[in-house]
Design a protein around this motif. Structure first.
Motif, PDB file in Angstrom:
ATOM      1  N   HIS A  19       0.863  -1.189   0.000  1.00  8.44           N
ATOM      2  CA  HIS A  19       0.000   0.000   0.000  1.00  8.44           C
ATOM      3  C   HIS A  19       0.895   1.233   0.000  1.00  8.44           C
ATOM      4  O   HIS A  19       1.089   1.865   1.038  1.00  8.44           O
ATOM      5  CB  HIS A  19      -0.908   0.016   1.223  1.00  8.44           C
ATOM      6  N   PRO A  20       1.440   1.607  -1.157  1.00 11.02           N
ATOM      7  CA  PRO A  20       2.453   2.664  -1.171  1.00 11.02           C
ATOM      8  C   PRO A  20       1.959   4.030  -0.721  1.00 11.02           C
ATOM      9  O   PRO A  20       2.655   4.720   0.017  1.00 11.02           O
ATOM     10  CB  PRO A  20       2.928   2.701  -2.618  1.00 11.02           C
ATOM     11  N   LYS A  21       0.768   4.432  -1.125  1.00  5.90           N
ATOM     12  CA  LYS A  21       0.303   5.775  -0.781  1.00  5.90           C
ATOM     13  C   LYS A  21       0.049   5.904   0.714  1.00  5.90           C
ATOM     14  O   LYS A  21       0.572   6.815   1.373  1.00  5.90           O
ATOM     15  CB  LYS A  21      -0.967   6.099  -1.570  1.00  5.90           C
ATOM     16  N   LEU A  22      -0.733   4.999   1.270  1.00  6.39           N
ATOM     17  CA  LEU A  22      -1.036   5.039   2.698  1.00  6.39           C
ATOM     18  C   LEU A  22       0.215   4.780   3.532  1.00  6.39           C
ATOM     19  O   LEU A  22       0.463   5.463   4.533  1.00  6.39           O
ATOM     20  CB  LEU A  22      -2.114   4.010   3.039  1.00  6.39           C
ATOM     21  N   GLY A  23       1.040   3.828   3.110  1.00  2.00           N
ATOM     22  CA  GLY A  23       2.250   3.505   3.847  1.00  2.00           C
ATOM     23  C   GLY A  23       3.233   4.658   3.902  1.00  2.00           C
ATOM     24  O   GLY A  23       3.842   4.918   4.948  1.00  2.00           O
ATOM     25  N   MET A  24       3.396   5.360   2.799  1.00  2.22           N
ATOM     26  CA  MET A  24       4.316   6.500   2.779  1.00  2.22           C
ATOM     27  C   MET A  24       3.793   7.648   3.640  1.00  2.22           C
ATOM     28  O   MET A  24       4.568   8.317   4.316  1.00  2.22           O
ATOM     29  CB  MET A  24       4.555   6.969   1.341  1.00  2.22           C
ATOM     30  N   TRP A  25       2.471   7.873   3.612  1.00  5.82           N
ATOM     31  CA  TRP A  25       1.916   8.921   4.469  1.00  5.82           C
ATOM     32  C   TRP A  25       2.082   8.574   5.942  1.00  5.82           C
ATOM     33  O   TRP A  25       2.417   9.438   6.757  1.00  5.82           O
ATOM     34  CB  TRP A  25       0.442   9.163   4.147  1.00  5.82           C
ATOM     35  N   MET A  26       1.874   7.324   6.279  1.00  2.00           N
ATOM     36  CA  MET A  26       2.045   6.914   7.676  1.00  2.00           C
ATOM     37  C   MET A  26       3.508   7.015   8.101  1.00  2.00           C
ATOM     38  O   MET A  26       3.806   7.440   9.219  1.00  2.00           O
ATOM     39  CB  MET A  26       1.511   5.497   7.873  1.00  2.00           C
ATOM     40  N   LEU A  27       4.416   6.667   7.199  1.00  2.00           N
ATOM     41  CA  LEU A  27       5.844   6.805   7.492  1.00  2.00           C
ATOM     42  C   LEU A  27       6.221   8.269   7.654  1.00  2.00           C
ATOM     43  O   LEU A  27       6.969   8.637   8.566  1.00  2.00           O
ATOM     44  CB  LEU A  27       6.672   6.144   6.391  1.00  2.00           C
TER      45      LEU A  27
END
Length: 104
Positions: A19-27
């Motif tokens: 989940h690149p979009k959500l994962g990057m925002w969470m990171l």
């Protein structure tokens, strides 16, 4: 070779590959919050509101770069360690001042 083997802890926790979009925002939010915590614990001084806004704006911009580096490098993990060290330091400093006050 699987790319998920090379991810650091937080990107693999947030499933950046799946989940690149959500994962990057969470990171990004994790790195930003940890950076703010480390800044507050170690470096913050009383500043006027406009100067504080400028500092936090540049901190947020810098965290953007750190987020991209934090995919494969332990950026967030390093911030966690720095925050823990500063928290321990602040607690010991508070205890030391409290003991000094009791002696007087």
């Amino acid at each position: 070779m699987d790319i998920t083997d090379k991810l650091s802890f937080f990107p693999s926790l947030y499933q950046v590959v799946d989940h690149p979009k959500l994962g990057m925002w969470m990171l990004y939010i994790t790195i930003l919050l940890l950076s703010i915590l480390v800044y507050k614990l170690g470096f913050a001084q009383k500043l006027p509101i406009l100067k504080s806004v400028v500092i936090y704006t540049f901190l947020a911009l810098g965290c953007t770069v750190l987020t991209f580096l934090g995919i494969f490098l332990p950026v967030a993990e390093g911030l966690v360690v720095a925050a823990l060290i500063l928290i321990i330091y602040k607690i010991r400093l508070h205890q030391s001042k409290k003991q000094e006050a009791e002696k007087i």
